[in-house]
Design an enzyme around this catalytic site. Structure first.
Site, PDB file in Angstrom:
ATOM      1  N   GLY A 122       8.041  -3.033  -1.557  1.00 13.87           N
ATOM      2  CA  GLY A 122       6.988  -3.577  -0.695  1.00 13.87           C
ATOM      3  C   GLY A 122       6.150  -4.581  -1.454  1.00 13.87           C
ATOM      4  O   GLY A 122       6.024  -4.522  -2.679  1.00 13.87           O
ATOM      5  N   GLY A 125      -0.683  -8.396  -0.001  1.00 15.37           N
ATOM      6  CA  GLY A 125      -1.516  -9.451  -0.541  1.00 15.37           C
ATOM      7  C   GLY A 125      -2.103  -9.081  -1.899  1.00 15.37           C
ATOM      8  O   GLY A 125      -2.504  -9.944  -2.671  1.00 15.37           O
ATOM      9  N   TYR A 126      -2.169  -7.783  -2.204  1.00 14.90           N
ATOM     10  CA  TYR A 126      -2.851  -7.326  -3.408  1.00 14.90           C
ATOM     11  C   TYR A 126      -1.914  -6.734  -4.442  1.00 14.90           C
ATOM     12  O   TYR A 126      -2.290  -6.574  -5.592  1.00 14.90           O
ATOM     13  CB  TYR A 126      -3.882  -6.239  -3.053  1.00 14.90           C
ATOM     14  CG  TYR A 126      -5.031  -6.749  -2.249  1.00 14.90           C
ATOM     15  CD1 TYR A 126      -6.245  -7.035  -2.855  1.00 14.90           C
ATOM     16  CD2 TYR A 126      -4.908  -6.960  -0.884  1.00 14.90           C
ATOM     17  CE1 TYR A 126      -7.305  -7.523  -2.126  1.00 14.90           C
ATOM     18  CE2 TYR A 126      -5.961  -7.453  -0.141  1.00 14.90           C
ATOM     19  CZ  TYR A 126      -7.157  -7.735  -0.761  1.00 14.90           C
ATOM     20  OH  TYR A 126      -8.199  -8.229  -0.038  1.00 14.90           O
ATOM     21  N   ALA A 127      -0.721  -6.362  -3.997  1.00 11.17           N
ATOM     22  CA  ALA A 127       0.094  -5.541  -4.891  1.00 11.17           C
ATOM     23  C   ALA A 127       1.579  -5.665  -4.613  1.00 11.17           C
ATOM     24  O   ALA A 127       1.995  -6.128  -3.553  1.00 11.17           O
ATOM     25  CB  ALA A 127      -0.322  -4.078  -4.705  1.00 11.17           C
ATOM     26  N   VAL A 129       4.929  -3.062  -4.717  1.00 10.55           N
ATOM     27  CA  VAL A 129       5.202  -1.625  -4.754  1.00 10.55           C
ATOM     28  C   VAL A 129       6.675  -1.416  -5.139  1.00 10.55           C
ATOM     29  O   VAL A 129       7.575  -2.016  -4.548  1.00 10.55           O
ATOM     30  CB  VAL A 129       4.885  -0.958  -3.395  1.00 10.55           C
ATOM     31  CG1 VAL A 129       5.183   0.529  -3.443  1.00 10.55           C
ATOM     32  CG2 VAL A 129       3.425  -1.198  -3.025  1.00 10.55           C
ATOM     33  N   LYS A 143       2.483   1.429  -7.237  1.00  9.72           N
ATOM     34  CA  LYS A 143       1.792   0.233  -6.734  1.00  9.72           C
ATOM     35  C   LYS A 143       1.171  -0.489  -7.913  1.00  9.72           C
ATOM     36  O   LYS A 143       0.277   0.039  -8.568  1.00  9.72           O
ATOM     37  CB  LYS A 143       0.741   0.669  -5.702  1.00  9.72           C
ATOM     38  CG  LYS A 143      -0.056  -0.471  -5.112  1.00  9.72           C
ATOM     39  CD  LYS A 143      -0.869  -0.023  -3.904  1.00  9.72           C
ATOM     40  CE  LYS A 143      -1.774  -1.133  -3.388  1.00  9.72           C
ATOM     41  NZ  LYS A 143      -2.431  -0.807  -2.132  1.00  9.72           N
ATOM     42  N   ASP A 238      -8.135  -1.548   7.422  1.00  6.79           N
ATOM     43  CA  ASP A 238      -6.874  -2.287   7.466  1.00  6.79           C
ATOM     44  C   ASP A 238      -5.778  -1.426   8.098  1.00  6.79           C
ATOM     45  O   ASP A 238      -4.661  -1.345   7.583  1.00  6.79           O
ATOM     46  CB  ASP A 238      -6.488  -2.750   6.046  1.00  6.79           C
ATOM     47  CG  ASP A 238      -5.568  -3.966   6.065  1.00  6.79           C
ATOM     48  OD1 ASP A 238      -5.429  -4.591   7.142  1.00  6.79           O
ATOM     49  OD2 ASP A 238      -4.987  -4.290   5.018  1.00  6.79           O
TER      50      ASP A 238
HETATM   51  N1  LIG Z   1       4.309   5.521  -0.924  1.00 11.30           N
HETATM   52  C1  LIG Z   1       5.080   4.549  -0.460  1.00 11.30           C
HETATM   53  N2  LIG Z   1       6.365   4.778  -0.134  1.00 11.30           N
HETATM   54  C2  LIG Z   1       7.158   3.786   0.341  1.00 11.30           C
HETATM   55  N3  LIG Z   1       6.754   2.515   0.538  1.00 11.30           N
HETATM   56  C3  LIG Z   1       5.486   2.211   0.229  1.00 11.30           C
HETATM   57  C4  LIG Z   1       4.582   3.201  -0.280  1.00 11.30           C
HETATM   58  N4  LIG Z   1       3.381   2.610  -0.482  1.00 11.30           N
HETATM   59  C5  LIG Z   1       3.523   1.326  -0.104  1.00 11.30           C
HETATM   60  N5  LIG Z   1       4.780   1.077   0.329  1.00 11.30           N
HETATM   61  C6  LIG Z   1       5.319  -0.207   0.838  1.00 11.30           C
HETATM   62  O1  LIG Z   1       4.673  -1.283   0.176  1.00 11.30           O
HETATM   63  C7  LIG Z   1       3.993  -2.122   1.114  1.00 11.30           C
HETATM   64  C8  LIG Z   1       2.738  -2.714   0.482  1.00 11.30           C
HETATM   65  O2  LIG Z   1       1.860  -1.651   0.072  1.00 11.30           O
HETATM   66  P1  LIG Z   1       0.289  -1.775   0.220  1.00 11.30           P
HETATM   67  O3  LIG Z   1      -0.047  -1.989   1.665  1.00 11.30           O
HETATM   68  O4  LIG Z   1      -0.343  -0.596  -0.417  1.00 11.30           O
HETATM   69  O5  LIG Z   1       0.021  -3.117  -0.621  1.00 11.30           O
HETATM   70  P2  LIG Z   1      -1.170  -4.177  -0.472  1.00 11.30           P
HETATM   71  O6  LIG Z   1      -0.877  -5.322  -1.380  1.00 11.30           O
HETATM   72  O7  LIG Z   1      -2.470  -3.456  -0.685  1.00 11.30           O
HETATM   73  O8  LIG Z   1      -1.030  -4.632   1.045  1.00 11.30           O
HETATM   74  P3  LIG Z   1      -2.053  -5.482   1.936  1.00 11.30           P
HETATM   75  O9  LIG Z   1      -1.735  -6.925   1.712  1.00 11.30           O
HETATM   76  O10 LIG Z   1      -1.726  -5.032   3.322  1.00 11.30           O
HETATM   77  O11 LIG Z   1      -3.430  -5.084   1.530  1.00 11.30           O
HETATM   78  C9  LIG Z   1       3.748  -1.217   2.337  1.00 11.30           C
HETATM   79  O12 LIG Z   1       3.658  -1.955   3.531  1.00 11.30           O
HETATM   80  C10 LIG Z   1       4.987  -0.329   2.331  1.00 11.30           C
HETATM   81  O13 LIG Z   1       6.065  -1.001   2.969  1.00 11.30           O
END
Ligand SMILES: Nc1ncnc2c1ncn2[C@@H]1O[C@H](COP(=O)(O)OP(=O)(O)OP(=O)(O)O)[C@@H](O)[C@H]1O
Length: 410
Positions: A122, A125-127, A129, A143, A238
């Protein structure tokens, strides 16, 4: 209205402002030998990271209560209660082990096969995974926070860690541990099915109606827990299909607490000046005035229900808003047009009516008119008693469903 929010980040900022002089005068020589910018003493988080890291240096498997006690003794009571998760505070009272593992950079690299591309599951925008496998064979999602300067990354990390360590509910994602060496990492239980967005839009196999209904109810219960059930009032900010993980048996778990805010009991709402969130899910008062309260999440939940019912994205590829498309159909009582054709008519019509009723109440322009999430849970469970007033509405769909439901219950 208040400008400053009672959040893990602001509370820590205050704390470290007052203790900065102390930490920079007693410079830790080992900090400079740590990887890149995250450990520079100039970072306003230096003291806190040192403390988090000290757990791993002493080769402890978990964050030791004594470390927490050392930090918490220097905080005021309100600071301590705000920043430290209750389980850590409890841990200071009795010397039990905290439930989170602290991962070294080496352990993170081994688990993810050095962040190999095939383990990338995954990207937001921030991370990024990554899927990971621990030495005990447990599968996890790691993450890695990536956006911004080192200071911003650490601030985001502490904010999300603070909330994740605080929540514990079947419908919220589970924290396994974290790592603060060579980057900022949150280690979560892996959701093998991925996010609701990937299942709803990325998979050929269509979700059956009973699963969609189960997912909607589970998300509502998770939001209810955040708003009313846990120690602090948490606004997620969110709620969207990409931030709902699914367990093996399609139990939804709310994840990504990166934007979450803690609202003190006596605040009606909070106002943000920095615009964050996801288009397609944003409540009008948030978009226009930066106002954040429980109804921000209720609006986004209404959009999620529309996605589950229609199988359409909150914002499609031509940037058409699902809310703007669905509202006239709800007004005209043109329900069949709204329902995902791939369901081929295979749904429980009472549940469908209740879901659409909940969606139309949640996406109302005026936040005051939107129901609380506890009312939404009742509604999805078929209990309309708290909505008696709404039957006077001019919307034909409302009137019809209320009449049918009331007749049913009589
Ligand atoms: N525990 C998990 N198990 C499986 N997939 C995961 C898990 N955590 C996150 N993901 C995948 O990673 C993607 C991104 O994670 P996350 O939303 O925490 O990142 P973010 O950069 O904070 O996103 P945003 O830009 O929405 O703030 C999720 O949409 C999901 O598809």
């Amino acid at each position: 209205m208040k400008e400053k929010v009672d959040s893990p980040v602001t509370v820590l900022e205050d704390y470290f402002r007052s203790s900065d002089s102390e930490s920079s005068s007693s410079k830790d020589p080992s900090a400079d030998s740590e990887s890149q910018d995250f450990s520079k003493p100039a970072s306003r988080w230096h003291g806190f990271l040192k403390l988090l890291r000290s757990g791993s240096k002493k080769q402890m498997n978990t964050l030791h209560p004594i470390s927490v006690l050392k930090l918490s003794k220097r905080m005021s009571t309100s600071m301590r209660e705000t920043i430290l998760p209750s389980c850590l505070l409890d841990a200071t009272a009795s010397p039990c082990r905290s439930p989170w593992k602290i991962f070294t950079h080496h352990e993170i690299l081994v688990a993810t096969n050095s962040f190999s591309q095939e383990n990338l599951i995954g990207k937001g925008g921030y991370a990024e995974v990554y899927k990971g496998c621990l030495t005990n064979d447990q599968l996890v999602a790691i993450k890695r926070l990536t956006r911004g300067t080192a200071d911003e990354i650490i601030g985001d990390f502490l904010s999300e860690l603070g909330v994740m360590a605080h929540v514990n509910h079947p419908n919220t994602a589970k924290l396994v541990g974290y790592g603060v060496d060579g980057g900022m990492y949150l280690v979560l239980e892996l959701s093998e099915k991925g996010s609701l967005a990937s299942v709803l839009y990325g998979s050929k196999q269509k979700l059956a109606w009973c699963i969609r209904h189960k997912i909607a109810l589970g998300i509502a219960k998770g939001i209810l827990y955040l708003h009313e059930g846990c120690q602090r009032r948490i606004i997620h900010r969110d709620i969207k299909a990409a931030n709902i993980l699914l367990t093996e048996d399609f139990e939804p778990q709310i994840c990504d607490f990166g934007l979450a805010k803690w609202l003190p009991e006596n605040w009606t709402h909070h106002t943000v000046s920095k615009f964050e969130g996801t288009f397609g899910y944003l409540a009008p008062e948030y978009l226009l005035h930066g106002i954040v309260d429980e109804k921000t999440d209720v609006f986004a939940f209404g959009v999620l229900i529309l996605e589950l019912v229609s199988g359409r994205r909150a914002l499609d590829y031509s940037q058409q808003s699902l809310v703007l498309w669905a509202k006239p159909l709800l007004k005209k009582n043109d329900i069949m047009e709204l329902i995902d054709p791939s369901l081929a008519g295979d749904f429980d019509s009472r549940q469908m009516n209740l879901m659409l009723l909940a969606a139309s109440l949640c996406i109302q322009q005026s936040s005051i008119r939107r129901p609380s999430i506890s009312q939404v849970v009742q509604l999805l469970n078929g209990n309309l008693s708290c909505f008696k007033g709404a039957k006077k509405t001019r919307m034909p769909f409302f009137r019809r469903v209320f009449q049918e439901e009331l007749l049913d219950s009589e």
